[in-house]
Design a protein around this motif. Structure first.
Motif, PDB file in Angstrom:
ATOM      1  N   ALA A  36      22.115  11.375 140.723  1.00 22.61           N
ATOM      2  CA  ALA A  36      21.272  10.957 139.583  1.00 22.61           C
ATOM      3  C   ALA A  36      22.101  10.596 138.312  1.00 22.61           C
ATOM      4  O   ALA A  36      21.817   9.550 137.590  1.00 22.61           O
ATOM      5  N   ALA A  37      23.042  11.285 138.044  1.00 25.18           N
ATOM      6  CA  ALA A  37      23.946  10.721 136.915  1.00 25.18           C
ATOM      7  C   ALA A  37      24.370   9.354 137.130  1.00 25.18           C
ATOM      8  O   ALA A  37      24.606   8.522 136.251  1.00 25.18           O
ATOM      9  N   ALA A  38      24.807   9.132 138.263  1.00 21.37           N
ATOM     10  CA  ALA A  38      25.479   7.763 138.707  1.00 21.37           C
ATOM     11  C   ALA A  38      24.626   6.677 138.747  1.00 21.37           C
ATOM     12  O   ALA A  38      24.596   5.575 138.101  1.00 21.37           O
ATOM     13  N   ILE A  39      23.270   6.977 139.243  1.00 23.47           N
ATOM     14  CA  ILE A  39      22.238   6.192 139.090  1.00 23.47           C
ATOM     15  C   ILE A  39      22.027   5.685 137.585  1.00 23.47           C
ATOM     16  O   ILE A  39      21.697   4.546 137.283  1.00 23.47           O
ATOM     17  N   ASP A  40      21.945   6.711 136.762  1.00 25.71           N
ATOM     18  CA  ASP A  40      21.681   6.225 135.494  1.00 25.71           C
ATOM     19  C   ASP A  40      22.674   5.717 134.665  1.00 25.71           C
ATOM     20  O   ASP A  40      22.418   4.658 133.988  1.00 25.71           O
ATOM     21  N   GLU A  41      23.994   5.792 135.268  1.00 25.16           N
ATOM     22  CA  GLU A  41      25.056   4.872 134.770  1.00 25.16           C
ATOM     23  C   GLU A  41      24.796   3.407 135.293  1.00 25.16           C
ATOM     24  O   GLU A  41      24.935   2.533 134.522  1.00 25.16           O
ATOM     25  N   LEU A  42      24.368   3.172 136.560  1.00 24.70           N
ATOM     26  CA  LEU A  42      24.110   1.977 137.042  1.00 24.70           C
ATOM     27  C   LEU A  42      23.270   1.167 136.148  1.00 24.70           C
ATOM     28  O   LEU A  42      23.259   0.106 136.030  1.00 24.70           O
ATOM     29  N   ASP A  43      22.035   1.803 135.795  1.00 24.39           N
ATOM     30  CA  ASP A  43      20.898   1.171 135.351  1.00 24.39           C
ATOM     31  C   ASP A  43      21.236   0.848 133.717  1.00 24.39           C
ATOM     32  O   ASP A  43      20.715  -0.064 133.258  1.00 24.39           O
ATOM     33  N   GLU A  44      22.078   1.670 133.129  1.00 25.22           N
ATOM     34  CA  GLU A  44      22.394   1.604 132.026  1.00 25.22           C
ATOM     35  C   GLU A  44      23.449   0.696 131.427  1.00 25.22           C
ATOM     36  O   GLU A  44      23.403   0.361 130.397  1.00 25.22           O
ATOM     37  N   ASP A  45      24.558   0.585 132.368  1.00 25.47           N
ATOM     38  CA  ASP A  45      25.710  -0.218 132.246  1.00 25.47           C
ATOM     39  C   ASP A  45      25.519  -1.575 132.400  1.00 25.47           C
ATOM     40  O   ASP A  45      25.209  -2.101 133.758  1.00 25.47           O
ATOM     41  N   ASP A  46      25.515  -2.525 131.490  1.00 26.21           N
ATOM     42  CA  ASP A  46      25.314  -4.201 131.755  1.00 26.21           C
ATOM     43  C   ASP A  46      26.351  -4.585 132.462  1.00 26.21           C
ATOM     44  O   ASP A  46      25.869  -5.778 133.120  1.00 26.21           O
ATOM     45  N   GLU A  47      27.298  -4.185 132.483  1.00 28.53           N
ATOM     46  CA  GLU A  47      28.455  -4.618 133.552  1.00 28.53           C
ATOM     47  C   GLU A  47      28.327  -4.290 134.780  1.00 28.53           C
ATOM     48  O   GLU A  47      28.925  -4.889 135.639  1.00 28.53           O
ATOM     49  N   LEU A  48      27.410  -3.261 135.064  1.00 27.06           N
ATOM     50  CA  LEU A  48      27.153  -3.081 136.663  1.00 27.06           C
ATOM     51  C   LEU A  48      25.939  -3.773 137.097  1.00 27.06           C
ATOM     52  O   LEU A  48      24.706  -3.897 136.377  1.00 27.06           O
TER      53      LEU A  48
END
Length: 254
Positions: A36-48
């Motif tokens: 869940a934390a990784a998915i949040d990072e994926l969606d929130e980070d514009d570089e990903l």
């Protein structure tokens, strides 16, 4: 992020690795929260731009950790579903990369992915009925929407696994690779997607994933509503300019 879920970047691609090889990457609470934390990072980070979900040690995921369950742990994140994923997949594309077994809850994680790359020696299945359980994290609900009903029922009611080749024939797997190469092929596929306009990719996924829930009278209006910000974006102008100037585009995600 715990050591039970590893996250790395390869350019614009995020790789999420379930890291419990000693337990066949079975899902416990730490793994669910890590995903869940990784998915949040994926969606929130514009570089990903794209995520890849895989498992360590030659296995994708064997499903729920029954020993952890008996200790009172839950592999379900409230509002997010099994593994922090099945009820609320990311806005950005997610690709499953499968070596070995992807069964029970592990198979249901794949149903939450947008695409799947599997090695030729991989096996997929939903054996819950063999344990007097129901595949309630997505398989019983969604499998008949992905493959012919009779085949879906065979998988659900026998509990027997199928090979990667058979899964590809049914449309559950996009690409089959040699053993040990699923992750590299998934990253290559993700990189191709990541090179495209990020707003267009995200909205295209949104439309494709949700159109079946829209009525015939509302689907064109809903699509137009989602598309309008894309066509008026800086990226849309950049895409046209780059094409006219015969150069690679530089996306800003806005």
């Amino acid at each position: 992020m715990s050591d039970e879920v590893l996250v790395e970047r390869r350019g614009a691609v995020q790789i999420i690795t379930l890291n419990r090889p000693e337990a066949k990457n079975a899902l416990n609470s730490a793994v669910a929260e890590g995903i869940a934390a990784a998915i949040d990072e994926l969606d929130e980070d514009d570089e990903l731009r794209v995520g890849v979900l895989t498992g360590a040690g030659g296995t994708f995921c064997s499903g729920m950790d029954l020993k952890a369950f008996l200790r009172g742990e839950s592999p379900v994140v409230p509002g997010r579903g099994l593994g922090g994923l099945t009820l609320r997949p990311p806005r950005k594309p997610l690709i499953g990369a499968v070596e070995g077994w992807a069964v029970a809850g592990g198979f249901e994680l794949l149903l939450a992915c947008d695409m799947v790359v599997a090695s030729a020696t991989a096996h997929l299945g939903v054996p819950e009925v063999k344990r007097a359980l129901v595949a309630g994290a997505g398989a019983a609900l969604l499998l008949t929407q992905r493959i012919p009903q009779a085949i879906a029922l065979e998988l659900l009611l026998t509990g027997d696994p199928i090979s990667a080749e058979r899964a590809a024939t049914l449309g559950l797997v996009n690409r089959v690779t040699a053993e040990g190469h699923a992750l590299d092929e998934a990253v290559a596929l993700a990189s191709t997607i990541a090179a495209n306009g990020p707003l267009a990719v995200a909205i295209t996924k949104d439309i494709a994933r949700n159109a079946s829930d829209w009525t015939a009278t509302e689907r064109w209006d809903k699509q137009a509503e989602l598309m309008e910000p894309v066509f008026t974006s800086e990226d849309a102008r950049e895409g046209a300019s780059a094409f006219a100037e015969k150069r690679p585009p530089v996306w800003k995600g806005r």
